[in-house]
Design a protein around this motif. Structure first.
Motif, mmCIF file in Angstrom:
data_model
loop_
_atom_site.group_PDB
_atom_site.id
_atom_site.type_symbol
_atom_site.label_atom_id
_atom_site.label_comp_id
_atom_site.label_asym_id
_atom_site.label_seq_id
_atom_site.Cartn_x
_atom_site.Cartn_y
_atom_site.Cartn_z
ATOM 1 N N ARG A 83 4.517 0.079 11.382
ATOM 2 C CA ARG A 83 3.593 -0.589 10.466
ATOM 3 C C ARG A 83 2.259 0.149 10.407
ATOM 4 N NH1 ARG A 83 5.686 -5.211 13.079
ATOM 5 N NH2 ARG A 83 3.751 -5.454 14.261
ATOM 6 N N VAL A 84 1.787 0.614 11.552
ATOM 7 C CA VAL A 84 0.543 1.400 11.572
ATOM 8 C C VAL A 84 0.702 2.649 10.718
ATOM 9 C CG1 VAL A 84 -0.941 2.843 13.031
ATOM 10 C CG2 VAL A 84 -0.302 0.542 13.786
ATOM 11 N N SER A 85 1.858 3.306 10.849
ATOM 12 C CA SER A 85 2.119 4.499 10.051
ATOM 13 C C SER A 85 2.088 4.175 8.564
ATOM 14 C CB SER A 85 3.484 5.092 10.435
ATOM 15 O OG SER A 85 3.754 6.253 9.694
ATOM 16 N N GLY A 86 2.653 3.014 8.189
ATOM 17 C CA GLY A 86 2.630 2.598 6.794
ATOM 18 C C GLY A 86 1.218 2.357 6.285
ATOM 19 N N VAL A 87 0.380 1.750 7.123
ATOM 20 C CA VAL A 87 -1.015 1.498 6.743
ATOM 21 C C VAL A 87 -1.767 2.814 6.562
ATOM 22 C CG1 VAL A 87 -3.219 0.575 7.569
ATOM 23 C CG2 VAL A 87 -1.131 -0.796 7.788
ATOM 24 N N TRP A 99 -2.614 6.350 -5.230
ATOM 25 C CA TRP A 99 -2.620 4.947 -4.844
ATOM 26 C C TRP A 99 -2.094 4.017 -5.940
ATOM 27 C CZ3 TRP A 99 -5.691 2.231 -8.196
ATOM 28 C CH2 TRP A 99 -6.641 2.972 -8.911
ATOM 29 N N GLN A 100 -1.833 4.554 -7.136
ATOM 30 C CA GLN A 100 -1.420 3.686 -8.244
ATOM 31 C C GLN A 100 -0.050 3.053 -8.048
ATOM 32 O OE1 GLN A 100 -2.643 6.736 -8.509
ATOM 33 N NE2 GLN A 100 -4.395 6.720 -9.899
ATOM 34 N N ASP A 101 0.687 3.482 -7.025
ATOM 35 C CA ASP A 101 1.988 2.868 -6.747
ATOM 36 C C ASP A 101 1.927 1.857 -5.604
ATOM 37 O OD1 ASP A 101 3.406 4.241 -8.743
ATOM 38 O OD2 ASP A 101 3.622 6.008 -7.468
ATOM 39 N N LEU A 102 0.741 1.597 -5.061
ATOM 40 C CA LEU A 102 0.619 0.572 -4.029
ATOM 41 C C LEU A 102 1.023 -0.775 -4.626
ATOM 42 C CD1 LEU A 102 -2.751 1.600 -2.313
ATOM 43 C CD2 LEU A 102 -0.423 2.032 -1.517
ATOM 44 N N PRO A 103 1.689 -1.623 -3.845
ATOM 45 C CA PRO A 103 2.313 -2.820 -4.438
ATOM 46 C C PRO A 103 1.357 -3.931 -4.862
ATOM 47 C CG PRO A 103 2.646 -2.763 -2.054
ATOM 48 C CD PRO A 103 2.032 -1.454 -2.424
ATOM 49 N N GLU A 104 0.197 -4.036 -4.233
ATOM 50 C CA GLU A 104 -0.692 -5.157 -4.561
ATOM 51 C C GLU A 104 -1.556 -4.817 -5.768
ATOM 52 O OE1 GLU A 104 -0.922 -3.745 -1.410
ATOM 53 O OE2 GLU A 104 0.399 -5.095 -0.339
ATOM 54 N N THR A 105 -1.089 -5.170 -6.954
ATOM 55 C CA THR A 105 -1.820 -4.835 -8.180
ATOM 56 C C THR A 105 -2.738 -5.962 -8.643
ATOM 57 O OG1 THR A 105 -0.081 -5.691 -9.631
ATOM 58 C CG2 THR A 105 0.093 -3.365 -8.932
ATOM 59 N N GLY A 106 -2.487 -7.180 -8.175
ATOM 60 C CA GLY A 106 -3.288 -8.314 -8.633
ATOM 61 C C GLY A 106 -2.959 -8.772 -10.040
ATOM 62 N N ASP A 107 -1.801 -8.353 -10.554
ATOM 63 C CA ASP A 107 -1.414 -8.742 -11.922
ATOM 64 C C ASP A 107 -1.468 -10.249 -12.143
ATOM 65 O OD1 ASP A 107 -0.845 -6.928 -13.998
ATOM 66 O OD2 ASP A 107 0.825 -6.111 -12.870
ATOM 67 N N GLN A 108 -1.162 -11.001 -11.094
ATOM 68 C CA GLN A 108 -1.085 -12.457 -11.234
ATOM 69 C C GLN A 108 -2.442 -13.092 -11.528
ATOM 70 O OE1 GLN A 108 -0.738 -10.685 -8.481
ATOM 71 N NE2 GLN A 108 -1.121 -11.826 -6.594
ATOM 72 N N TYR A 109 -3.505 -12.321 -11.354
ATOM 73 C CA TYR A 109 -4.846 -12.880 -11.569
ATOM 74 C C TYR A 109 -5.413 -12.545 -12.945
ATOM 75 C CZ TYR A 109 -4.441 -13.394 -6.531
ATOM 76 O OH TYR A 109 -3.995 -13.717 -5.277
ATOM 77 N N LYS A 110 -4.665 -11.794 -13.745
ATOM 78 C CA LYS A 110 -5.129 -11.518 -15.101
ATOM 79 C C LYS A 110 -5.197 -12.825 -15.892
ATOM 80 C CE LYS A 110 -3.519 -6.769 -15.827
ATOM 81 N NZ LYS A 110 -2.594 -5.905 -16.605
ATOM 82 N N SER A 111 -6.204 -12.921 -16.731
ATOM 83 C CA SER A 111 -6.369 -14.158 -17.498
ATOM 84 C C SER A 111 -7.064 -13.860 -18.815
ATOM 85 C CB SER A 111 -7.189 -15.168 -16.680
ATOM 86 O OG SER A 111 -7.602 -16.243 -17.477
ATOM 87 N N PHE A 176 -5.486 -4.495 12.560
ATOM 88 C CA PHE A 176 -5.510 -5.820 11.943
ATOM 89 C C PHE A 176 -4.625 -5.847 10.702
ATOM 90 C CE2 PHE A 176 -7.386 -9.166 9.271
ATOM 91 C CZ PHE A 176 -7.410 -10.226 10.179
ATOM 92 N N GLU A 177 -4.709 -4.802 9.902
ATOM 93 C CA GLU A 177 -3.870 -4.740 8.697
ATOM 94 C C GLU A 177 -2.407 -4.579 9.064
ATOM 95 O OE1 GLU A 177 -3.222 -2.189 4.551
ATOM 96 O OE2 GLU A 177 -4.880 -1.676 5.884
ATOM 97 N N ALA A 178 -2.126 -3.744 10.070
ATOM 98 C CA ALA A 178 -0.733 -3.454 10.430
ATOM 99 C C ALA A 178 0.004 -4.701 10.914
ATOM 100 C CB ALA A 178 -0.683 -2.367 11.503
ATOM 101 N N LEU A 179 -0.706 -5.637 11.515
ATOM 102 C CA LEU A 179 -0.069 -6.853 12.031
ATOM 103 C C LEU A 179 0.563 -7.688 10.917
ATOM 104 C CD1 LEU A 179 -2.633 -7.974 14.759
ATOM 105 C CD2 LEU A 179 -0.254 -7.285 15.138
ATOM 106 N N ALA A 180 0.127 -7.492 9.683
ATOM 107 C CA ALA A 180 0.680 -8.273 8.562
ATOM 108 C C ALA A 180 1.405 -7.402 7.550
ATOM 109 C CB ALA A 180 -0.430 -9.055 7.862
ATOM 110 N N TYR A 181 1.376 -6.084 7.735
ATOM 111 C CA TYR A 181 1.972 -5.175 6.746
ATOM 112 C C TYR A 181 3.491 -5.318 6.729
ATOM 113 C CZ TYR A 181 3.550 -0.764 4.694
ATOM 114 O OH TYR A 181 4.179 0.184 3.938
ATOM 115 N N GLU A 182 4.047 -5.461 5.533
ATOM 116 C CA GLU A 182 5.493 -5.555 5.354
ATOM 117 C C GLU A 182 5.887 -4.636 4.203
ATOM 118 O OE1 GLU A 182 9.090 -5.623 5.184
ATOM 119 O OE2 GLU A 182 8.303 -6.880 6.812
ATOM 120 N N PRO A 183 6.617 -3.536 4.501
ATOM 121 C CA PRO A 183 6.928 -2.557 3.449
ATOM 122 C C PRO A 183 7.975 -3.020 2.439
ATOM 123 C CG PRO A 183 7.949 -1.914 5.526
ATOM 124 C CD PRO A 183 7.081 -3.109 5.817
ATOM 125 N N LYS A 184 8.838 -3.956 2.815
ATOM 126 C CA LYS A 184 9.913 -4.373 1.919
ATOM 127 C C LYS A 184 9.424 -5.446 0.956
ATOM 128 C CE LYS A 184 13.561 -3.303 5.271
ATOM 129 N NZ LYS A 184 14.666 -3.846 6.096
#
Length: 606
Positions: A83-87, A99-111, A176-184
């Protein structure tokens, strides 16, 4: 962190993983050897060599259990290093502009109601949210979206102090980030959905309780014990306790619907609980000094206790996943009903606090996300928030946060409560400049780091009219969409509160005659001492507005130059109005005009 820092960390991380893999391999061989010796001890015992056999079997059993425990612990360490390696890879992607392929895009917050979300690329692919986000929980994503679009302008300094503290330790942030990072992606989405469900359950929302769960959980097992005793005493038939056993099974099957809802809510989130407890402990052990983070620590004081209690319940409920064991537990102990009763007790004791604890973790994730610019760009700094009611902006060497630092062109700029009309040829940098101001203002108000040597700004509400498109479903044309946006600005202006207004290519959705008339009226309406207005246009006639007595304005421009047939831009803003256009030249380059038709410098139109 520099690229070399990340490479060094990755190399150290990989070496540690190889060492643990080697240890794991040795432990596998030792487990096999102890298992063989355990079998030999049992054989010796069966052959009447009682002392040697029992001693050898006992020692090997203890050794085998210890090896299994150690094996599992090392597997967790290896998973943590992965997980650390992924972070680290995510940070590296940001450094190399991948970085444009990182999964958290925030699309759900568009309004549709939040024009900043699209106009300034705050959400979506290639957005500010995607670049910044180190959030891996639903609570963290919600908190970051809130800070980017609806920050409390009265507490910017508190957030800035917290962000500075979180930026100080790269190792802490990565762990701190690695403790919650999930690649799948599938698992990540399931866990976030489960988090939302668990928070709703903890708040007591949509809880489908099972009436008399306590009574069933206590009464039926007690009835089974009593009837077994009576059967042993010859007072009743053995069919009676057997009937009680199957009654418990029948109730579990009948009420499987609500039971499974509890199961889905709690068990899907179980993989996060261990990491969540470690995150709580990290937050509690950190010597934070900012008032905001100290308040967080005070609120989290009981978090490890509450999560540990939930973790124990999850462990007990997991026993039902073994069919044979579940059959016995349900039939003998009304297991599901006892577990539901215990989880409901946990909710009553910890539920309200649990939601607040998760929100605090999410808040720290969001504040850590605001460190991203400062962590990766050595020249970044925090904004200076000017304590004045008069709109003010002073920026030195400011660049667009989403452009690669190696190619982004820096600009110096200063403005107060006045109107700036910006002209310039196509592709000269007008829109990018507007977004440079808008995005850095968003970062400043959130409390994060900005892309500038100096960025001093007063608190203002940001309004934009930049990427306006038609809405067929609502029957709204592009032009009418622009009118609605500018009307919203004009309505808010009536409150005489500080505003930052960014309008790109004003009224581009209509003909030139109507555009100029409408633009002049809108600019005059928005030319107020409490409004900082920037307007880009291709209509040079609007430049004359700065001479109007009712407009406190000035002209600024971008320009181009030519090297042979090639257009060159320096993307630098300059005082005054633009004197050149390039539309015909661009059309000639595209083969739409011949050289003769392209002569002259007629006004550039969209």
């Amino acid at each position: 962190m520099t690229g070399q820092d990340i490479k060094n960390r990755q190399a150290a991380n990989e070496k540690q993983r190889r060492d643990l893999d080697a240890t794991l391999n040795r432990l596998s061989h030792l487990r096999l050897i102890t298992a063989i010796l355990l079998v030999l001890g049992l054989v010796a015992y069966l052959r009447q060599d009682l002392l040697v056999g029992a001693g050898l079997a006992g020692i090997m059993l203890v050794a085998f259990v210890a090896l299994v425990y150690r094996f599992g612990k090392i597997q967790k360490e290896i998973a943590g290093l992965s997980r650390v390696s992924g972070v680290l890879k995510r940070y590296e992607d940001r450094l190399v502009d991948a970085w444009q392929d990182l999964p958290e895009t925030g699309d759900q917050y568009k309004s549709k109601d939040n024009t900043l979300s699209t106009d300034l690329d705050i959400f979506g692919k290639g957005s500010l949210f995607q670049y910044l986000s180190v959030t891996h929980s639903a609570s963290g994503s919600d908190a970051l979206a809130r800070l980017l679009t609806k920050p409390d302008l009265n507490h910017i300094a508190d957030r800035q102090a917290s962000v500075r503290e979180l930026l100080a330790d790269d190792d802490w942030a990565i762990r701190f980030e690695a403790l919650a990072y999930e690649p799948k992606a599938t698992k990540r989405n399931r866990e976030k959905a489960a988090e939302q469900k668990l928070k709703a359950y903890a708040r007591g929302e949509n809880v489908e309780t099972i009436d008399q769960a306590n009574l069933i959980g206590l009464g039926l097992p007690l009835a089974l014990v009593v009837t077994i005793g009576m059967a042993l005493a010859g007072l009743v038939s053995y069919l009676i306790p057997l009937a009680v056993f199957f009654m418990q099974m029948a109730l579990a099957i009948t009420l499987a619907g609500p039971v499974n809802k509890y199961k889905e809510t709690v068990l899907v989130f179980q993989t996060r609980l261990e990491g969540l407890n470690e995150r709580f402990q990290m937050l509690l052990d950190s010597p934070f000094e900012s008032a905001y983070l100290r308040q967080m620590k005070a609120d989290l004081a009981q978090a490890p206790e509450g999560v540990a209690a939930l973790n124990r319940l999850v462990g007990l409920w997991n026993l039902r996943e073994n069919f044979l064991l579940y059959f016995l537990l349900c039939g003998c102990l009304a297991w599901d009903f006892n577990m539901i009763a215990r989880i409901d007790r946990w909710r009553r004791q910890y539920g309200e606090n649990f939601v607040r604890w998760l929100d605090w973790v999410g808040e720290v994730e969001a504040l850590s996300s605001l460190c991203t610019v400062g962590r990766l760009r050595p020249n970044a700094g925090q904004a200076e928030i000017l304590e004045t009611d008069v709109p003010s902006l002073e920026m030195t060497a400011a660049t667009h946060p989403l452009l690669a630092p190696a190619t982004a062109v820096a600009n110096d700029y200063r403005q107060s409560g006045e109107t700036t009309i910006i002209t310039g040829s196509n592709m000269s940098g007008k829109s990018t400049f507007m977004r440079t101001i808008g995005l850095n203002a968003v970062l400043a108000y959130a409390g994060g780091y900005v892309c500038a040597d100096r960025f001093a700004i007063s608190p203002m509400r940001i309004f934009t009219s930049m990427r306006v498109t038609d809405d067929v479903g609502e029957g709204i044309s592009t032009f009418y969409g622009e009118i609605l946006r500018i009307k919203k600005m004009a309505d808010y202006a009536g409150q005489r509160r500080p505003m930052l207004v960014l309008i790109d290519e004003i009224f581009k959705g209509t003909n030139s005659a109507d555009r100029i008339i409408g633009a002049e009226a809108a600019i005059k309406k928005l030319s107020q001492p409490w409004i900082m207005t920037l307007v880009t246009t291709h209509d040079f006639e609007l430049c004359d507005l700065v001479e109007d007595a009712g407009v406190n304005g000035r002209n600024m421009h971008f320009q181009e130059h030519y090297e042979g047939d090639q257009i060159r831009f320096d993307y630098t803003i300059r005082p005054g109005r633009c004197q050149t256009t390039n539309a015909k030249h661009l059309m000639r380059m595209a083969g739409l005009l011949d050289a003769q038709d392209a002569k002259g410098a007629d006004q550039d139109v969209l």
